[in-house]
Design a protein around this motif. Sequence first.
Motif, short mmCIF file in Angstrom:
data_model
loop_
_atom_site.label_atom_id
_atom_site.label_comp_id
_atom_site.label_asym_id
_atom_site.label_seq_id
_atom_site.Cartn_x
_atom_site.Cartn_y
_atom_site.Cartn_z
N ASP A 41 5.51 -1.00 7.53
CA ASP A 41 4.26 -0.26 7.29
C ASP A 41 4.66 1.22 7.34
O ASP A 41 4.32 1.95 8.27
CB ASP A 41 3.22 -0.61 8.35
CG ASP A 41 1.83 -0.13 7.94
OD1 ASP A 41 1.75 0.64 6.96
OD2 ASP A 41 0.85 -0.51 8.59
N GLU A 81 -4.57 -6.21 14.41
CA GLU A 81 -3.59 -5.13 14.57
C GLU A 81 -4.23 -4.00 15.39
O GLU A 81 -5.11 -3.29 14.92
CB GLU A 81 -3.18 -4.62 13.19
CG GLU A 81 -2.09 -3.57 13.26
CD GLU A 81 -1.58 -3.17 11.89
OE1 GLU A 81 -1.44 -4.06 11.01
OE2 GLU A 81 -1.34 -1.97 11.69
N ASP A 138 -0.43 9.56 12.95
CA ASP A 138 0.16 8.32 12.44
C ASP A 138 0.92 8.62 11.16
O ASP A 138 0.40 8.48 10.07
CB ASP A 138 -0.97 7.31 12.19
CG ASP A 138 -0.43 5.92 11.88
OD1 ASP A 138 0.78 5.69 12.08
OD2 ASP A 138 -1.23 5.08 11.45
N GLU A 170 2.10 -2.55 15.79
CA GLU A 170 2.77 -1.51 15.00
C GLU A 170 3.39 -0.47 15.92
O GLU A 170 2.73 0.02 16.86
CB GLU A 170 1.78 -0.86 14.04
CG GLU A 170 2.39 0.25 13.22
CD GLU A 170 1.55 0.65 12.02
OE1 GLU A 170 0.91 -0.23 11.41
OE2 GLU A 170 1.53 1.85 11.70
N HIS A 189 1.36 2.77 16.24
CA HIS A 189 0.09 2.57 16.93
C HIS A 189 0.31 2.47 18.44
O HIS A 189 -0.49 2.97 19.23
CB HIS A 189 -0.60 1.30 16.44
CG HIS A 189 -0.98 1.32 14.99
ND1 HIS A 189 -1.63 0.28 14.37
CD2 HIS A 189 -0.79 2.25 14.02
CE1 HIS A 189 -1.84 0.57 13.10
NE2 HIS A 189 -1.33 1.75 12.86
N LYS A 208 -4.94 -0.45 17.25
CA LYS A 208 -4.67 0.98 17.01
C LYS A 208 -5.75 1.76 17.77
O LYS A 208 -6.92 1.43 17.67
CB LYS A 208 -4.73 1.29 15.52
CG LYS A 208 -4.34 2.74 15.20
CD LYS A 208 -4.27 2.98 13.68
CE LYS A 208 -3.85 4.40 13.37
NZ LYS A 208 -3.79 4.69 11.93
N HIS A 249 -3.20 -5.31 1.00
CA HIS A 249 -4.66 -5.32 1.09
C HIS A 249 -5.16 -5.65 -0.31
O HIS A 249 -4.52 -5.27 -1.31
CB HIS A 249 -5.24 -3.95 1.43
CG HIS A 249 -4.73 -3.31 2.69
ND1 HIS A 249 -3.55 -2.63 2.75
CD2 HIS A 249 -5.29 -3.20 3.92
CE1 HIS A 249 -3.39 -2.14 3.98
NE2 HIS A 249 -4.43 -2.47 4.71
N TRP A 260 1.73 -11.52 4.87
CA TRP A 260 0.29 -11.53 5.16
C TRP A 260 -0.52 -10.77 4.13
O TRP A 260 -0.02 -9.89 3.45
CB TRP A 260 -0.03 -11.04 6.56
CG TRP A 260 0.55 -9.79 7.13
CD1 TRP A 260 1.64 -9.72 7.95
CD2 TRP A 260 0.05 -8.43 7.02
NE1 TRP A 260 1.85 -8.42 8.34
CE2 TRP A 260 0.89 -7.60 7.79
CE3 TRP A 260 -1.02 -7.85 6.36
CZ2 TRP A 260 0.72 -6.23 7.92
CZ3 TRP A 260 -1.21 -6.46 6.48
CH2 TRP A 260 -0.35 -5.68 7.25
N TRP A 294 0.82 -1.21 0.00
CA TRP A 294 0.00 0.00 0.00
C TRP A 294 0.85 1.27 0.00
O TRP A 294 0.63 2.15 -0.83
CB TRP A 294 -1.03 0.02 1.14
CG TRP A 294 -0.54 -0.26 2.52
CD1 TRP A 294 -0.33 0.63 3.52
CD2 TRP A 294 -0.23 -1.55 3.08
NE1 TRP A 294 0.10 -0.01 4.66
CE2 TRP A 294 0.17 -1.34 4.43
CE3 TRP A 294 -0.23 -2.87 2.59
CZ2 TRP A 294 0.55 -2.39 5.28
CZ3 TRP A 294 0.14 -3.91 3.43
CH2 TRP A 294 0.52 -3.66 4.76
N ASP A 312 4.54 -4.48 12.69
CA ASP A 312 4.61 -3.46 11.65
C ASP A 312 5.61 -2.43 12.14
O ASP A 312 5.41 -1.76 13.16
CB ASP A 312 3.24 -2.79 11.43
CG ASP A 312 2.41 -3.53 10.40
OD1 ASP A 312 2.81 -4.64 10.00
OD2 ASP A 312 1.35 -3.00 10.01
N TRP A 338 -7.12 -5.40 10.52
CA TRP A 338 -7.00 -4.11 11.20
C TRP A 338 -8.33 -3.39 11.02
O TRP A 338 -8.80 -3.22 9.89
CB TRP A 338 -5.86 -3.27 10.61
CG TRP A 338 -5.91 -1.86 11.14
CD1 TRP A 338 -5.79 -1.49 12.44
CD2 TRP A 338 -6.16 -0.66 10.39
NE1 TRP A 338 -5.92 -0.11 12.55
CE2 TRP A 338 -6.16 0.41 11.31
CE3 TRP A 338 -6.37 -0.39 9.04
CZ2 TRP A 338 -6.38 1.73 10.92
CZ3 TRP A 338 -6.58 0.92 8.65
CH2 TRP A 338 -6.58 1.96 9.59
#
Length: 434
Positions: A336, A229, A304, A265, A268, A231, A98, A136, A48, A293, A185
Amino acid sequence: MSYFAGIHPITYEGPETDNPLAFRHYNPSEVIGGKTMAEHLRFAVAWWHSFAWEGGDPFGGQTFQRPWFGPTVDHARAKADAAFDLFAILGQPYFCFHDADIRPEGADFAETTRNLETIVDYIAEKMAAGGPRLLWGTANLFSHRRYMAGAATNPDPDVFAYAGATIKTCIDATHRLGGENYVLWGGREGYETLLNTDLARERQQAGRMLCMAVDYARKIGFKGAILIEPKPQEPTKHQYDYDVATVYGFLKDFGLEGEVKVNIEQGHAILAGHSFEHEIALAAALGIFGSIDMNRNDYQSGWDTDQFPNNTPEVTLAYYEILKAGGLRTGGTNFDAKLRRQSLDAEDLVAAHIGGMDVCAAGFKRAYAMLQEGTLEAARHARYAKWGEGDAPALLTHATLDTIHDRVVREGLDPQPVSGRQERLENLVNRFTG
Ligand code: XUL
Ligand code: CO
């Protein structure tokens, strides 16, 4: 021609090199404690940030001009080509995606799924040549406007159904590509205002969806780990998967603590008011540590920012906890992390990953050395040593407040405080990280 034309595979040249396109600390084949650095760190590139993100921020749109940006399946193939070129340059790491990163959205669910399957076939062909593996896969249940009020936690059961069907296709894609984990997530699984939110109901919906995801993955024979995940916020004001402790309570509630682990992460953890190493240590203590992450946030912005890591002492403490937890098993170190929006060039993407991999490698080596040297762990054990002596073990088994009270009176107990030696321990850590 490759987007990365002219950039050669990155090799390890050692700490003294001044070549900006070489590893200074990450030597993938270096063996430490019986495993190579590549096996320990299990680096992954995030599709991403590196290939789908266009460089926008809340005040301006696209700054990047990548030849693969566009709405067709051919664009998506070109994107995959560029991704695999970067993987080869970096030394064939893992990758993560994703569904929405790798395929164009179709006119309806059926076309979107066909697009996904077409690109998954294409990626499978590219993987068949050996090289990168899938750490993943996950479903993007937050970008499209249909998810603005949540996916599993949406007030509209049709959105819940659409999200469930999408998770199914994403677990299928992950399984097909040999993914070692499947991540959830909950970007929109939270709320903006309690004034319009039935919190209890939404939590039940999220639990039900997770149970169905686990059941489906196991039914089709997916052997990988299933990870949540955490957050605390962003995009929603308050997310249900706030931090590791909150996720653990949620898993216990739905009987999933033996089935689902966490993907933690760095950024996070900081947003939740914790340190990265705290979240890792807690997950390990609860038996739910899965993967990380890796990134960093700007400590001033409170946002973030998903920057590449560049703080070796911080990373050292994270890998220290990971090593104590037995290392990354099915998990990995997923970047990430994204470029800053002015970093336009192909070389920026390569340099960002080189820097991140080097910081992690340096941190990992220091953490390993610290653990081997043993003073820290010896001090920690010594601090609790009295728990193994005399009547102490019984305090945690058959003692009652009555028996404890009698003993305190009988023996005239008068416990004397002892030093926690924090500064000495910090100085010790600095010997390794400084
Ligand atoms: C968002 C985030 C996601 C997850 C996967 O902050 O970290 O990219 O890692 O959905
Ligand atoms: Co993440």
